[in-house]
Design a protein around this motif. Structure first.
Motif, PDB file in Angstrom:
ATOM      1  N   HIS A   1       0.823  -1.207   0.000  1.00 52.10           N
ATOM      2  CA  HIS A   1       0.000   0.000   0.000  1.00 52.10           C
ATOM      3  C   HIS A   1       0.865   1.268   0.000  1.00 52.10           C
ATOM      4  O   HIS A   1       0.511   2.269  -0.619  1.00 52.10           O
ATOM      5  CB  HIS A   1      -0.915   0.020   1.222  1.00 52.10           C
TER       6      HIS A   1
ATOM      7  N   TYR B   1      -5.679  12.233 -11.016  1.00 51.29           N
ATOM      8  CA  TYR B   1      -5.777  10.861 -11.521  1.00 51.29           C
ATOM      9  C   TYR B   1      -6.851  10.737 -12.592  1.00 51.29           C
ATOM     10  O   TYR B   1      -6.690  10.016 -13.583  1.00 51.29           O
ATOM     11  CB  TYR B   1      -6.087   9.907 -10.370  1.00 51.29           C
TER      12      TYR B   1
ATOM     13  N   ASN C   1       0.513  -2.793  -8.584  1.00 53.38           N
ATOM     14  CA  ASN C   1       1.969  -2.631  -8.483  1.00 53.38           C
ATOM     15  C   ASN C   1       2.694  -3.424  -9.562  1.00 53.38           C
ATOM     16  O   ASN C   1       3.690  -2.966 -10.133  1.00 53.38           O
ATOM     17  CB  ASN C   1       2.449  -3.068  -7.103  1.00 53.38           C
TER      18      ASN C   1
ATOM     19  N   SER D   1      -4.845   3.506  -7.430  1.00 54.84           N
ATOM     20  CA  SER D   1      -4.340   4.549  -6.545  1.00 54.84           C
ATOM     21  C   SER D   1      -5.431   5.546  -6.171  1.00 54.84           C
ATOM     22  O   SER D   1      -5.390   6.140  -5.092  1.00 54.84           O
ATOM     23  CB  SER D   1      -3.177   5.295  -7.213  1.00 54.84           C
TER      24      SER D   1
ATOM     25  N   GLN E   1      -5.967   7.045  -2.325  1.00 55.55           N
ATOM     26  CA  GLN E   1      -5.945   8.453  -1.972  1.00 55.55           C
ATOM     27  C   GLN E   1      -7.325   8.936  -1.523  1.00 55.55           C
ATOM     28  O   GLN E   1      -7.435   9.832  -0.680  1.00 55.55           O
ATOM     29  CB  GLN E   1      -5.475   9.280  -3.180  1.00 55.55           C
TER      30      GLN E   1
ATOM     31  N   CYS F   1      -4.148  -3.918  -5.114  1.00 58.07           N
ATOM     32  CA  CYS F   1      -2.929  -3.113  -5.045  1.00 58.07           C
ATOM     33  C   CYS F   1      -1.718  -3.901  -5.530  1.00 58.07           C
ATOM     34  O   CYS F   1      -0.823  -3.352  -6.179  1.00 58.07           O
ATOM     35  CB  CYS F   1      -2.690  -2.614  -3.617  1.00 58.07           C
TER      36      CYS F   1
ATOM     37  N   GLY G   1       2.386   7.192  -8.167  1.00 56.60           N
ATOM     38  CA  GLY G   1       1.222   7.625  -8.924  1.00 56.60           C
ATOM     39  C   GLY G   1       1.624   8.418 -10.142  1.00 56.60           C
ATOM     40  O   GLY G   1       2.673   8.196 -10.759  1.00 56.60           O
TER      41      GLY G   1
ATOM     42  N   LYS H   1       2.106   1.740  -3.437  1.00 56.39           N
ATOM     43  CA  LYS H   1       0.994   2.134  -4.298  1.00 56.39           C
ATOM     44  C   LYS H   1       0.599   3.580  -4.052  1.00 56.39           C
ATOM     45  O   LYS H   1       0.209   4.302  -4.976  1.00 56.39           O
ATOM     46  CB  LYS H   1      -0.216   1.221  -4.021  1.00 56.39           C
ATOM     47  N   GLY H   2       0.688   4.029  -2.782  1.00 55.36           N
ATOM     48  CA  GLY H   2       0.303   5.389  -2.452  1.00 55.36           C
ATOM     49  C   GLY H   2       1.277   6.431  -2.955  1.00 55.36           C
ATOM     50  O   GLY H   2       0.923   7.606  -3.095  1.00 55.36           O
TER      51      GLY H   2
ATOM     52  N   GLY I   1       2.361  10.209  -0.820  1.00 54.99           N
ATOM     53  CA  GLY I   1       1.916   9.119   0.050  1.00 54.99           C
ATOM     54  C   GLY I   1       1.813   9.469   1.517  1.00 54.99           C
ATOM     55  O   GLY I   1       1.403   8.625   2.313  1.00 54.99           O
TER      56      GLY I   1
ATOM     57  N   VAL J   1      -2.923   3.647 -11.684  1.00 55.69           N
ATOM     58  CA  VAL J   1      -3.456   4.922 -11.206  1.00 55.69           C
ATOM     59  C   VAL J   1      -4.923   4.780 -10.806  1.00 55.69           C
ATOM     60  O   VAL J   1      -5.387   5.408  -9.855  1.00 55.69           O
ATOM     61  CB  VAL J   1      -3.274   6.004 -12.286  1.00 55.69           C
TER      62      VAL J   1
END
Length: 370
Positions: free
Chosen positions: A7, A110, A200, A322, A326, A196, A14, A10-11, A246, A319
Motif C-alpha cells: 500500500h 488521476y 503494483n 491509486s 488516496q 494493489c 502515482g 501504491k500510495g 503518500g 493509477v
C-alpha cells in the motif's frame, strides 16, 4: 507488513512519478536529482516524526490508534504553551481541511491522467489501423514515420473525415466515472491488498518498458543545462512535492497494521525504493527527451509501438487503483460525522451514496481544467 509495504508503494507511485522528468527539466540535470534526494530524506524524516508522535500520544492517553486530526489536537492540548492549548480544536479542523484538499486534488489529477491516456490509446489504435489499411506496404518498413491521424482519416476530396474518433477529453472522464465509483465502495484498505498487488505489478511492468525505451538513446547531453534558471525552480518544487503524495496514507496504514511497531521498517524500505525510482526516472527521462518533455512521460511515447500503448494501459490501471487509496483519507474524514447524524438503518446506503457523490464532485472539478 507486506500489505503495508504494498500500500505504501501504491500510495507513492502515482502520476507524480511520470512528471518528474519535467521537474528535472525545470531544475537542471545536476540540481534536479540532488534536490529530489534531499526532498525524499526530509519527507521520510517527517513521516517518522508523525508516526513517533502518534505512538507517544497513544501510550500516554491509552488509545489504540490516532488519526491525523487526533494526533495534532492531542499534541496541541499537551503543549506547555497556553495559546497552543486553546487552539487545539482549530488545529484539528485545519489539518482535516488540508488533508481533504490535497487528497481530493490527487484524485482529480488521476481522473485527468486516466482520460488523457485512454484517449491516446484509442486514437493511437485508430491511427495505426488506418495506416495499415491506407498504406499496407509502409508497415514492412520498421523505420517508417507514422502519418498524423488528421491526414489519415481525411478524405482527399475535401469531405469530412470518416472513421476517426475525435472525442472530447471530458467524455473519457465520464466513461471512467462509474468504474471509479464502484472502486471506492471498498471501505477497508486491507480488502484492496490483492488489487494493489496487481496494480503494483502492472506499474512495475510499465516502468520497465519506459526504462528500456529511454535507455535506448540519451540524445545529445552536451546541450542539456546543468542548472536551470532560478525562476523555474518553483515549478520543479511543485511537481516534485506532488510526487511525494503518500504522506496522507501513512497513519491510516500504520493504524491498520497488526504489528504497528514494524511500520517504521516498512516505511524505510518503501520510501527508499520510491526515492531511487524518482531520481532515476526523472534524470533518464529528461536526458532522453530533453526540452520536448511533457507533463507526463507517457505522453511523449509514440503511438507506433504496441509496447508504448501497453505502458499507458498498465499504468492507467495502477493509477485507477491509486485513486481509491488516496480517496480513503478524505472519505474517512468527511463521511463518519455525516453518517453519525442519520438513523442506523440508513447509514450503510447513505455512505455509499455519499461516496459516489464525492467522486462525481471530484470529477466535476476537473472539467474546467480539461
Amino acid at each position: 507488513f507486506s500489505k503495508a509495504l504494498i500500500h505504501l508503494l501504491k500510495g507513492n507511485l502515482g502520476t507524480g512519478l511520470l512528471g518528474l522528468p519535467l521537474a528535472v527539466h525545470n531544475a537542471g540535470i545536476i540540481a534536479g536529482p540532488i534536490c529530489l534526494v534531499l526532498m525524499g530524506v526530509v519527507c521520510v524524516h517527517c513521516m517518522h516524526i508523525l508516526v513517533h508522535c502518534s505512538h507517544q500520544l497513544c501510550e500516554r492517553l491509552k488509545r489504540p490508534s490516532m488519526s491525523y486530526s487526533d494526533t495534532v489536537a492531542f499534541a496541541m492540548e499537551h503543549s506547555s504553551y497556553q495559546c497552543i492549548k486553546k487552539t487545539a480544536g482549530l488545529g484539528r479542523h485545519v489539518v482535516n481541511f488540508f488533508l481533504v484538499l490535497t487528497q481530493l486534488g490527487f484524485c482529480s489529477t488521476y481522473i485527468v491522467f486516466l482520460a488523457e491516456n485512454i484517449k491516446q490509446v484509442v486514437e493511437g489504435y485508430q491511427e495505426n489501423s488506418t495506416l495499415a489499411s491506407t498504406f499496407p506496404l509502409a508497415l514492412t518498413n520498421v523505420t517508417a514515420t507514422p502519418v498524423p491521424s488528421a491526414q489519415l482519416v481525411a478524405d482527399p476530396t475535401g469531405a469530412a473525415p470518416t472513421g476517426g474518433w475525435d472525442l472530447d477529453l471530458r467524455l473519457y472522464m465520464l466513461f471512467s466515472l462509474p468504474f471509479l465509483i464502484v472502486l471506492v465502495f471498498l471501505k477497508e484498505l486491507r480488502n484492496m491488498a490483492v488489487l494493489c498487488f496487481l496494480a503494483n505489478v502492472c506499474m512495475a511492468v510499465s516502468l520497465v518498458i519506459i526504462f528500456l525505451y529511454i535507455l535506448s538513446d540519451f540524445g545529445d547531453a552536451r546541450h542539456i543545462p546543468l542548472t536551470a534558471p532560478v525562476g523555474r525552480f518553483p515549478f520543479f518544487f511543485g511537481t516534485a512535492i506532488f510526487a511525494f503524495e503518500g504522506i496522507g496514507v501513512v497513519l491510516p496504514l500504520e493504524n491498520q497494521m497488526r504489528d504497528p511497531k514494524r511500520f517504521p521498517m516498512a516505511l524505510n524500505i518503501g520510501m527508499g525504493i520510491v526515492t531511487v525510482l524518482y531520481v532515476t526516472l526523472g534524470t533518464l527521462g529528461y536526458l532522453h527527451f530533453g526540452d520536448s518533455i511533457k507533463g507526463s512521460i507517457t505522453l511523449n511515447l509514440p503511438h507506433d509501438a504496441w509496447t508504448n500503448q501497453l505502458v499507458k494501459i498498465l499504468y492507467s490501471f495502477g493509477v485507477f487503483v491509486s485513486f481509491a487509496i488516496q480517496f480513503f483519507v478524505p472519505a474517512e474524514i468527511l463521511l463518519p460525522p455525516l453518517c453519525a447524524r442519520l438513523p442506523e438503518s440508513w447509514r450503510g446506503v447513505c455512505e455509499m451514496l455519499l461516496r459516489g457523490l464525492l467522486v462525481c464532485l471530484t470529477c466535476a472539478y476537473t472539467f474546467p481544467i480539461s
